[in-house]
Design an enzyme around this catalytic site. Sequence first.
Site, short mmCIF file in Angstrom:
data_model
loop_
_atom_site.label_atom_id
_atom_site.label_comp_id
_atom_site.label_asym_id
_atom_site.label_seq_id
_atom_site.Cartn_x
_atom_site.Cartn_y
_atom_site.Cartn_z
N HIS A 75 6.01 0.74 3.81
CA HIS A 75 7.23 1.67 3.91
C HIS A 75 7.04 2.79 2.79
CE1 HIS A 75 11.42 1.99 5.30
NE2 HIS A 75 11.47 2.78 4.07
N GLU A 76 6.95 2.31 1.69
CA GLU A 76 7.10 3.37 0.61
C GLU A 76 5.86 4.34 0.60
OE1 GLU A 76 10.07 3.38 -0.60
OE2 GLU A 76 10.62 1.29 -0.35
N HIS B 72 6.58 7.39 3.31
CA HIS B 72 7.34 8.13 2.77
C HIS B 72 6.43 9.49 2.13
CE1 HIS B 72 11.42 6.98 3.85
NE2 HIS B 72 11.26 5.79 3.01
N GLU C 63 13.43 7.92 7.19
CA GLU C 63 13.34 6.36 7.29
C GLU C 63 13.04 5.61 8.69
OE1 GLU C 63 13.62 4.81 4.78
OE2 GLU C 63 14.91 6.28 3.25
#
Length: 236
Positions: free
Chosen positions: A88-89, A92, A111
């Site tokens: 997820h990170e 980004h 997101e």
Amino acid sequence: NYAAYSDYAPLPNGDSVEVLNFVYPQSLNTAKNQTKKVLQYIHLYSKLFGNYPFAKEKYGHAQFGWGGGMEHQTMSFMTNFSNSLQAHELAHQWFGNKVSCATWQDAWLSEGFATYLTGLTNEFLGVPVLWQSWKQSNLSAVTGQNGGSVFVTDTNDINRIFDGRLTYQKGALVLHTLRWKVGDSCFFKGVRNYLNDPKLAYKNAHTADLQHHLEKESGTDLTEFFKDWYYGQGHP
């Protein structure tokens, strides 16, 4: 009082990028094993969406004592090194750091994509049952309640901006549905064009910019789709 170590992630163009990790000394051995996974994720995302956007510098993790993670450019803060949090990170760095949302109404551009890319690691690098369970768990969460649009109607409400069901999970499923609607080739090419648009890359974007690139690549008018699924509330 960090212990530091580096790994190197291969990129599809033959280059590599340093992954610099700062972890608590007592976590060092465990972290060294767990953070190997992000090397695969960097290669996968680079293959799907274009090379890691900050390859001339680095990527990395810094362990910290809060909940979840935070995707600082080139150095994500991590409370743990689970596969899903790493995926997820890292996502980004493309969606949030290379192209940032122009307004909080467009928060899903960061997101929703990061949530979807976490699912894509299950599709492309996991096993089929993980990909199926990811889709089913997100679908159950989104349809388990009525109402709510991906479009943020009240940007003064922080809880609404970062609503897990709407901005993250429904945002991710809207992307998956867009992929189905325009086809894999047009979806991934359209998203790459969005990320590389000189007006958007290392700048800011609105949802209309993503829609434009997907329409241009697929030759499909998505006005009704975004009216129903982005601005519209609930589900059929």
